[in-house]
Design a protein around this motif. Structure first.
Motif, PDB file in Angstrom:
ATOM      1  N   GLU A 283      21.052  -2.232   6.356  1.00 60.00           N
ATOM      2  CA  GLU A 283      20.948  -3.093   5.948  1.00 60.00           C
ATOM      3  C   GLU A 283      19.093  -3.341   4.881  1.00 60.00           C
ATOM      4  N   LEU A 284      18.951  -3.327   6.752  1.00 57.72           N
ATOM      5  CA  LEU A 284      17.183  -4.263   7.088  1.00 57.72           C
ATOM      6  C   LEU A 284      16.406  -3.226   6.223  1.00 57.72           C
ATOM      7  N   ALA A 285      16.351  -1.850   6.845  1.00 60.56           N
ATOM      8  CA  ALA A 285      15.863  -1.098   6.994  1.00 60.56           C
ATOM      9  C   ALA A 285      15.537  -0.159   5.255  1.00 60.56           C
ATOM     10  N   GLY A 286      16.391  -0.454   4.503  1.00 57.98           N
ATOM     11  CA  GLY A 286      17.375  -0.419   3.388  1.00 57.98           C
ATOM     12  C   GLY A 286      16.477  -1.562   2.520  1.00 57.98           C
ATOM     13  N   GLU A 287      16.598  -2.178   3.094  1.00 65.10           N
ATOM     14  CA  GLU A 287      15.847  -3.540   2.424  1.00 65.10           C
ATOM     15  C   GLU A 287      14.738  -3.159   1.601  1.00 65.10           C
ATOM     16  N   ARG A 288      14.043  -3.137   3.166  1.00 62.04           N
ATOM     17  CA  ARG A 288      12.645  -2.897   3.593  1.00 62.04           C
ATOM     18  C   ARG A 288      12.109  -1.712   1.947  1.00 62.04           C
ATOM     19  N   ILE A 289      13.081  -0.137   2.285  1.00 66.70           N
ATOM     20  CA  ILE A 289      12.597   0.823   1.682  1.00 66.70           C
ATOM     21  C   ILE A 289      12.700   0.332   0.410  1.00 66.70           C
ATOM     22  N   GLU A 290      13.676  -0.168  -0.612  1.00 67.51           N
ATOM     23  CA  GLU A 290      13.698  -0.423  -1.565  1.00 67.51           C
ATOM     24  C   GLU A 290      12.893  -0.978  -2.395  1.00 67.51           C
ATOM     25  N   THR A 291      12.355  -2.646  -1.364  1.00 69.06           N
ATOM     26  CA  THR A 291      10.831  -3.787  -2.249  1.00 69.06           C
ATOM     27  C   THR A 291      10.426  -2.518  -2.131  1.00 69.06           C
ATOM     28  N   LEU A 292       9.796  -1.977  -1.441  1.00 65.71           N
ATOM     29  CA  LEU A 292       8.542  -0.980  -1.381  1.00 65.71           C
ATOM     30  C   LEU A 292       8.536  -0.137  -2.343  1.00 65.71           C
ATOM     31  N   GLU A 293       9.585   0.293  -2.880  1.00 68.57           N
ATOM     32  CA  GLU A 293       9.231   1.838  -3.624  1.00 68.57           C
ATOM     33  C   GLU A 293       9.199   1.070  -5.010  1.00 68.57           C
ATOM     34  N   ALA A 294      10.327   0.072  -4.902  1.00 71.00           N
ATOM     35  CA  ALA A 294      10.082  -1.237  -6.037  1.00 71.00           C
ATOM     36  C   ALA A 294       8.207  -1.423  -6.587  1.00 71.00           C
ATOM     37  N   LEU A 295       8.016  -2.240  -5.464  1.00 66.47           N
ATOM     38  CA  LEU A 295       6.161  -2.739  -5.559  1.00 66.47           C
ATOM     39  C   LEU A 295       5.756  -1.162  -5.604  1.00 66.47           C
TER      40      LEU A 295
ATOM     41  N   ALA B  23       4.547   7.648   2.707  1.00 67.03           N
ATOM     42  CA  ALA B  23       5.575   8.657   2.708  1.00 67.03           C
ATOM     43  C   ALA B  23       6.140   8.293   1.824  1.00 67.03           C
ATOM     44  N   LEU B  24       6.384   7.060   0.988  1.00 63.63           N
ATOM     45  CA  LEU B  24       7.405   7.762  -0.153  1.00 63.63           C
ATOM     46  C   LEU B  24       7.641   8.164  -1.468  1.00 63.63           C
ATOM     47  N   ALA B  25       6.203   8.086  -1.608  1.00 62.15           N
ATOM     48  CA  ALA B  25       6.138   8.955  -3.148  1.00 62.15           C
ATOM     49  C   ALA B  25       6.796  10.389  -2.930  1.00 62.15           C
ATOM     50  N   GLY B  26       6.215  11.588  -1.301  1.00 61.63           N
ATOM     51  CA  GLY B  26       6.585  13.067  -1.132  1.00 61.63           C
ATOM     52  C   GLY B  26       8.248  12.442  -0.623  1.00 61.63           C
ATOM     53  N   LEU B  27       9.017  11.326  -0.387  1.00 63.03           N
ATOM     54  CA  LEU B  27       9.821  11.861   0.378  1.00 63.03           C
ATOM     55  C   LEU B  27      11.370  11.245  -0.412  1.00 63.03           C
ATOM     56  N   ARG B  28      10.948  10.710  -1.952  1.00 62.25           N
ATOM     57  CA  ARG B  28      11.594  10.330  -2.647  1.00 62.25           C
ATOM     58  C   ARG B  28      12.977  11.690  -2.884  1.00 62.25           C
ATOM     59  N   LEU B  29      13.829  11.521  -2.863  1.00 59.08           N
ATOM     60  CA  LEU B  29      15.047  13.009  -3.871  1.00 59.08           C
ATOM     61  C   LEU B  29      15.402  12.726  -4.974  1.00 59.08           C
ATOM     62  N   ALA B  30      14.748  13.667  -6.049  1.00 60.61           N
ATOM     63  CA  ALA B  30      14.913  13.245  -7.165  1.00 60.61           C
ATOM     64  C   ALA B  30      15.906  14.971  -7.442  1.00 60.61           C
ATOM     65  N   LEU B  31      16.828  13.851  -8.412  1.00 64.04           N
ATOM     66  CA  LEU B  31      17.994  14.921  -8.561  1.00 64.04           C
ATOM     67  C   LEU B  31      18.748  14.983 -10.153  1.00 64.04           C
TER      68      LEU B  31
ATOM     69  N   VAL C  47      17.318   9.660  -4.984  1.00 63.08           N
ATOM     70  CA  VAL C  47      17.502   8.863  -3.296  1.00 63.08           C
ATOM     71  C   VAL C  47      16.240   8.393  -2.592  1.00 63.08           C
ATOM     72  N   LEU C  48      16.755   7.276  -2.050  1.00 63.60           N
ATOM     73  CA  LEU C  48      15.701   7.237  -1.174  1.00 63.60           C
ATOM     74  C   LEU C  48      15.575   7.542   0.335  1.00 63.60           C
ATOM     75  N   PRO C  49      14.839   8.214   1.044  1.00 60.32           N
ATOM     76  CA  PRO C  49      14.998   8.355   2.744  1.00 60.32           C
ATOM     77  C   PRO C  49      15.249   7.155   3.813  1.00 60.32           C
ATOM     78  N   VAL C  50      15.967   7.214   4.600  1.00 63.17           N
ATOM     79  CA  VAL C  50      16.236   6.184   5.433  1.00 63.17           C
ATOM     80  C   VAL C  50      15.503   6.643   6.818  1.00 63.17           C
ATOM     81  N   ARG C  51      14.931   8.157   6.476  1.00 64.37           N
ATOM     82  CA  ARG C  51      14.015   8.616   7.880  1.00 64.37           C
ATOM     83  C   ARG C  51      13.121   9.214   7.438  1.00 64.37           C
ATOM     84  N   THR C  52      12.176   9.404   7.514  1.00 62.33           N
ATOM     85  CA  THR C  52      11.200  10.739   7.157  1.00 62.33           C
ATOM     86  C   THR C  52      11.549  12.407   7.925  1.00 62.33           C
TER      87      THR C  52
END
Length: 236
Positions: A97-109, A133-141, A221-226
């Motif tokens: 939950e915490l990891a996801g919230e941090r990733i979501e905030t960074l992605e939105a930023l 890492a986020l830009a290259g790790l998003r999975l767009a379907l 889809v945002l990553p849980v891990r690299t």
């Protein structure tokens, strides 16, 4: 909905205009005092409205203080997000939950959807390699060529758990040519249907009834891990 009428009155104050016109340069500080209750959040909301080219960070002393700031800013301005401090001090964040919230905030930023970030003093000292890492790790379907086996492999490397039935984040399931996935940042879980080596349709689905819902054009889809390891503190 932002309380524009309140922010308008706050914005008209001579002290507010003076502050907005004389914000300190990078590396310098300007002290502001005498703001009771939720008025500090009102001031930040006014400054963010006056200066749309800027991103504002509110650094609170504790997680509880950060939650109060976030509640005030969401009521006054909207467009604020929380970047929580990590639960543990080890190399990895064990709580999805915490990891996801941090990733979501960074992605939105990074995509400009958030202009006010609320965090804590400890979180500002935690280095993270996620933004780079986020830009290259998003999975767009989206509809078009895509091999189901490749997408499944990608989800596994991104840290998603393969289960018989998706019930929570971060999970996915495969039944024939249908893939269900529920990831961080998704308003609803998604059901992707394949025809051969092409995505034919994307829909939402209900976690309780497991029934398909409305069609969507694209799922991100945002990553849980690299793909080389867990999204952890450290790196650049």
């Amino acid at each position: 909905m932002p309380l524009d009428f309140l922010l308008d009155r706050f914005d008209e104050l001579p002290a507010t205009r003076s502050l907005a016109e004389g914000l300190p340069a990078p590396g310098s500080r300007l002290g502001v005092g005498g703001l009771p209750g939720s008025s500090p959040a009102a001031l930040v909301a006014v400054l963010a409205r006056r200066l749309p080219q800027r991103v504002f960070a509110v650094v609170a002393p504790t997680p509880a203080d950060a939650e109060r700031w976030l509640a005030d800013l969401e009521m006054l301005a909207g467009g604020a997000a929380l970047y929580p401090q990590r639960e543990s001090l080890g190399a990895e964040e064990p709580h999805y939950e915490l990891a996801g919230e941090r990733i979501e905030t960074l992605e939105a930023l990074l995509r400009g959807a958030v202009r006010i970030v609320v965090t804590t003093a400890r979180a500002t000292a935690e280095r993270t390699g996620v933004p780079g890492a986020l830009a290259g790790l998003r999975l767009a379907l989206e509809p078009g060529p895509a091999r189901l086996s490749d997408v499944v492999g990608r989800l596994e490397r991104m840290g998603y758990e393969r289960v018989p039935t998706v019930t929570e984040v971060p999970q996915f399931s495969v039944r024939g040519g249908i893939l269900d996935v529920y990831g961080f940042g998704m308003a609803a879980p998604a059901r992707i249907e394949w025809w051969g080596d092409e995505i034919a349709a994307l829909r939402t689905f209900d976690l309780d009834a497991q029934r398909s819902g409305d069609a969507v054009e694209r799922v991100t889809v945002l990553p849980v891990r690299t793909e080389s390891g867990t999204m952890r503190e450290g790196g650049s």
